[in-house]
Design a protein around this motif. Sequence first.
Motif, PDB file in Angstrom:
ATOM      1  N   ILE A   1      -7.771   7.275 -10.267  1.00  0.00           N
ATOM      2  CA  ILE A   1      -6.689   6.530  -9.638  1.00  0.00           C
ATOM      3  C   ILE A   1      -6.446   7.144  -8.260  1.00  0.00           C
ATOM      4  N   ASP A   2      -6.694   6.361  -7.218  1.00  0.00           N
ATOM      5  CA  ASP A   2      -6.580   6.806  -5.822  1.00  0.00           C
ATOM      6  C   ASP A   2      -5.311   6.256  -5.197  1.00  0.00           C
ATOM      7  N   PHE A   3      -4.690   7.053  -4.337  1.00  0.00           N
ATOM      8  CA  PHE A   3      -3.478   6.673  -3.614  1.00  0.00           C
ATOM      9  C   PHE A   3      -3.765   6.734  -2.119  1.00  0.00           C
ATOM     10  N   SER A   4      -3.543   5.613  -1.424  1.00  0.00           N
ATOM     11  CA  SER A   4      -3.827   5.526   0.010  1.00  0.00           C
ATOM     12  C   SER A   4      -2.584   5.061   0.751  1.00  0.00           C
ATOM     13  N   PRO A   5      -2.277   5.680   1.902  1.00  0.00           N
ATOM     14  CA  PRO A   5      -1.099   5.248   2.669  1.00  0.00           C
ATOM     15  C   PRO A   5      -1.357   3.927   3.375  1.00  0.00           C
ATOM     16  N   LEU A   6      -0.319   3.107   3.437  1.00  0.00           N
ATOM     17  CA  LEU A   6      -0.348   1.835   4.151  1.00  0.00           C
ATOM     18  C   LEU A   6       0.727   1.854   5.237  1.00  0.00           C
ATOM     19  N   PRO A   7       0.602   1.007   6.236  1.00  0.00           N
ATOM     20  CA  PRO A   7       1.644   0.936   7.265  1.00  0.00           C
ATOM     21  C   PRO A   7       3.012   0.622   6.654  1.00  0.00           C
ATOM     22  N   GLY A   8       4.057   1.123   7.304  1.00  0.00           N
ATOM     23  CA  GLY A   8       5.414   0.844   6.841  1.00  0.00           C
ATOM     24  C   GLY A   8       5.857   1.704   5.689  1.00  0.00           C
ATOM     25  N   GLY A   9       5.163   2.833   5.463  1.00  0.00           N
ATOM     26  CA  GLY A   9       5.564   3.736   4.394  1.00  0.00           C
ATOM     27  C   GLY A   9       5.233   3.250   3.005  1.00  0.00           C
ATOM     28  N   LYS A  10       4.252   2.363   2.885  1.00  0.00           N
ATOM     29  CA  LYS A  10       3.839   1.850   1.581  1.00  0.00           C
ATOM     30  C   LYS A  10       2.604   2.595   1.087  1.00  0.00           C
TER      31      LYS A  10
ATOM     32  N   ILE B   1      -8.812  -2.262 -10.047  1.00  0.00           N
ATOM     33  CA  ILE B   1      -7.606  -3.049  -9.802  1.00  0.00           C
ATOM     34  C   ILE B   1      -6.701  -2.268  -8.853  1.00  0.00           C
ATOM     35  N   SER B   2      -5.964  -2.992  -8.008  1.00  0.00           N
ATOM     36  CA  SER B   2      -5.098  -2.343  -7.024  1.00  0.00           C
ATOM     37  C   SER B   2      -3.723  -2.985  -7.012  1.00  0.00           C
ATOM     38  N   VAL B   3      -2.740  -2.194  -6.563  1.00  0.00           N
ATOM     39  CA  VAL B   3      -1.389  -2.695  -6.362  1.00  0.00           C
ATOM     40  C   VAL B   3      -0.796  -1.975  -5.157  1.00  0.00           C
ATOM     41  N   ASP B   4      -0.036  -2.693  -4.335  1.00  0.00           N
ATOM     42  CA  ASP B   4       0.652  -2.113  -3.183  1.00  0.00           C
ATOM     43  C   ASP B   4       2.110  -1.885  -3.548  1.00  0.00           C
ATOM     44  N   ILE B   5       2.593  -0.665  -3.326  1.00  0.00           N
ATOM     45  CA  ILE B   5       3.949  -0.275  -3.710  1.00  0.00           C
ATOM     46  C   ILE B   5       4.720   0.133  -2.468  1.00  0.00           C
ATOM     47  N   ASP B   6       5.904  -0.406  -2.338  1.00  0.00           N
ATOM     48  CA  ASP B   6       6.753  -0.122  -1.182  1.00  0.00           C
ATOM     49  C   ASP B   6       7.461   1.215  -1.393  1.00  0.00           C
ATOM     50  N   SER B   7       6.676   2.289  -1.240  1.00  0.00           N
ATOM     51  CA  SER B   7       7.177   3.653  -1.438  1.00  0.00           C
ATOM     52  C   SER B   7       6.187   4.601  -0.782  1.00  0.00           C
ATOM     53  N   PRO B   8       6.649   5.705  -0.169  1.00  0.00           N
ATOM     54  CA  PRO B   8       5.730   6.635   0.500  1.00  0.00           C
ATOM     55  C   PRO B   8       4.706   7.229  -0.462  1.00  0.00           C
ATOM     56  N   MET B   9       3.527   7.556   0.049  1.00  0.00           N
ATOM     57  CA  MET B   9       2.432   7.980  -0.806  1.00  0.00           C
ATOM     58  C   MET B   9       2.730   9.230  -1.643  1.00  0.00           C
ATOM     59  N   PRO B  10       3.227  10.342  -1.065  1.00  0.00           N
ATOM     60  CA  PRO B  10       3.430  11.511  -1.926  1.00  0.00           C
ATOM     61  C   PRO B  10       4.378  11.233  -3.084  1.00  0.00           C
ATOM     62  N   LEU B  11       5.488  10.539  -2.809  1.00  0.00           N
ATOM     63  CA  LEU B  11       6.452  10.224  -3.847  1.00  0.00           C
ATOM     64  C   LEU B  11       5.839   9.302  -4.892  1.00  0.00           C
ATOM     65  N   THR B  12       5.100   8.293  -4.439  1.00  0.00           N
ATOM     66  CA  THR B  12       4.451   7.355  -5.361  1.00  0.00           C
ATOM     67  C   THR B  12       3.447   8.077  -6.248  1.00  0.00           C
ATOM     68  N   PHE B  13       2.684   8.985  -5.673  1.00  0.00           N
ATOM     69  CA  PHE B  13       1.688   9.741  -6.441  1.00  0.00           C
ATOM     70  C   PHE B  13       2.343  10.475  -7.610  1.00  0.00           C
ATOM     71  N   TYR B  14       3.399  11.203  -7.334  1.00  0.00           N
ATOM     72  CA  TYR B  14       4.014  12.020  -8.385  1.00  0.00           C
ATOM     73  C   TYR B  14       4.712  11.172  -9.436  1.00  0.00           C
ATOM     74  N   LYS B  15       5.318  10.069  -9.042  1.00  0.00           N
ATOM     75  CA  LYS B  15       5.989   9.204 -10.023  1.00  0.00           C
ATOM     76  C   LYS B  15       4.977   8.448 -10.876  1.00  0.00           C
ATOM     77  N   TYR B  16       3.944   7.924 -10.253  1.00  0.00           N
ATOM     78  CA  TYR B  16       2.948   7.098 -10.937  1.00  0.00           C
ATOM     79  C   TYR B  16       2.098   7.942 -11.887  1.00  0.00           C
ATOM     80  N   SER B  17       1.793   9.165 -11.494  1.00  0.00           N
ATOM     81  CA  SER B  17       0.867   9.997 -12.272  1.00  0.00           C
ATOM     82  C   SER B  17       1.531  10.708 -13.440  1.00  0.00           C
ATOM     83  N   ASP B  18       2.869  10.676 -13.512  1.00  0.00           N
ATOM     84  CA  ASP B  18       3.582  11.307 -14.614  1.00  0.00           C
ATOM     85  C   ASP B  18       3.605  10.348 -15.803  1.00  0.00           C
ATOM     86  N   PHE B  19       2.818  10.639 -16.816  1.00  0.00           N
ATOM     87  CA  PHE B  19       2.699   9.720 -17.941  1.00  0.00           C
ATOM     88  C   PHE B  19       4.024   9.526 -18.687  1.00  0.00           C
TER      89      PHE B  19
END
Length: 218
Positions: free
Chosen positions: A166-175, A73-91
């Motif tokens: 759980i993989d984190f990939s950068p998208l255009p526009g800082g998502k 399953i995937s979801v696109d988040i309007d947030s830069p990848m490094p920041l999203t990684f650390y917030k999402y991975s903190d249980f």
Amino acid sequence: MRKTLRATAAPVFAAAFVLAALSAPANADTTPGTTESDADIAAEWQTAWDTYHFTDTTPPAPDSGRSRVTNSISVDIDSPMPLTFYKYSDFNNHLGKNPFLKRVVTHEEWRQGPATYRNLTAIEEIPYEGTIVVSKTHAQQRLHPDGFYYETDSWSQPNVVTHQKIDFSPLPGGKTRVTENLTFEADSSLIDFVAANGTASHQQLQEALKDAIESGEL
């Protein structure tokens, strides 16, 4: 759509945990809260680790009576990848996003090369038909900030093992695109139920984390 998912998922999740409680009362209790100390929970974690070897990804033998299902399953988040990684991975950030998650008890944390390892137990309390089902999921999380992914292996009653990447990939526009690869292993009679409800639970959490990250709550 998100509100509908959350509203319909709750009774299904509760039923799943009631099944767990009835199947194994020694590790899931049906009274509100728990009097167990963190040391008691750590001892349960160690017993699950020693008994079920839940980080072992070897497929079940054909005659074992157990089966596997893998979903992505995937979801696109309007947030830069490094920041999203650390917030999402903190249980701890999952508290309040998973409606039933009440505590995350970290038993041990250490570094091994660039990776961070955490042994932990997630404690959930699910209201169901006038009672509270308390369920514990014993897990090991391995964070790989050098590759922007993390892995989690876990065990919970009734003898359900999950393997997650759980993989984190950068998208255009800082998502950021977050993709959860989920493998569920359970007794063959339960595997469809476990996989369907486990996947729905992760979808619900994905949407809640997306909302919290994009709104600035996290």
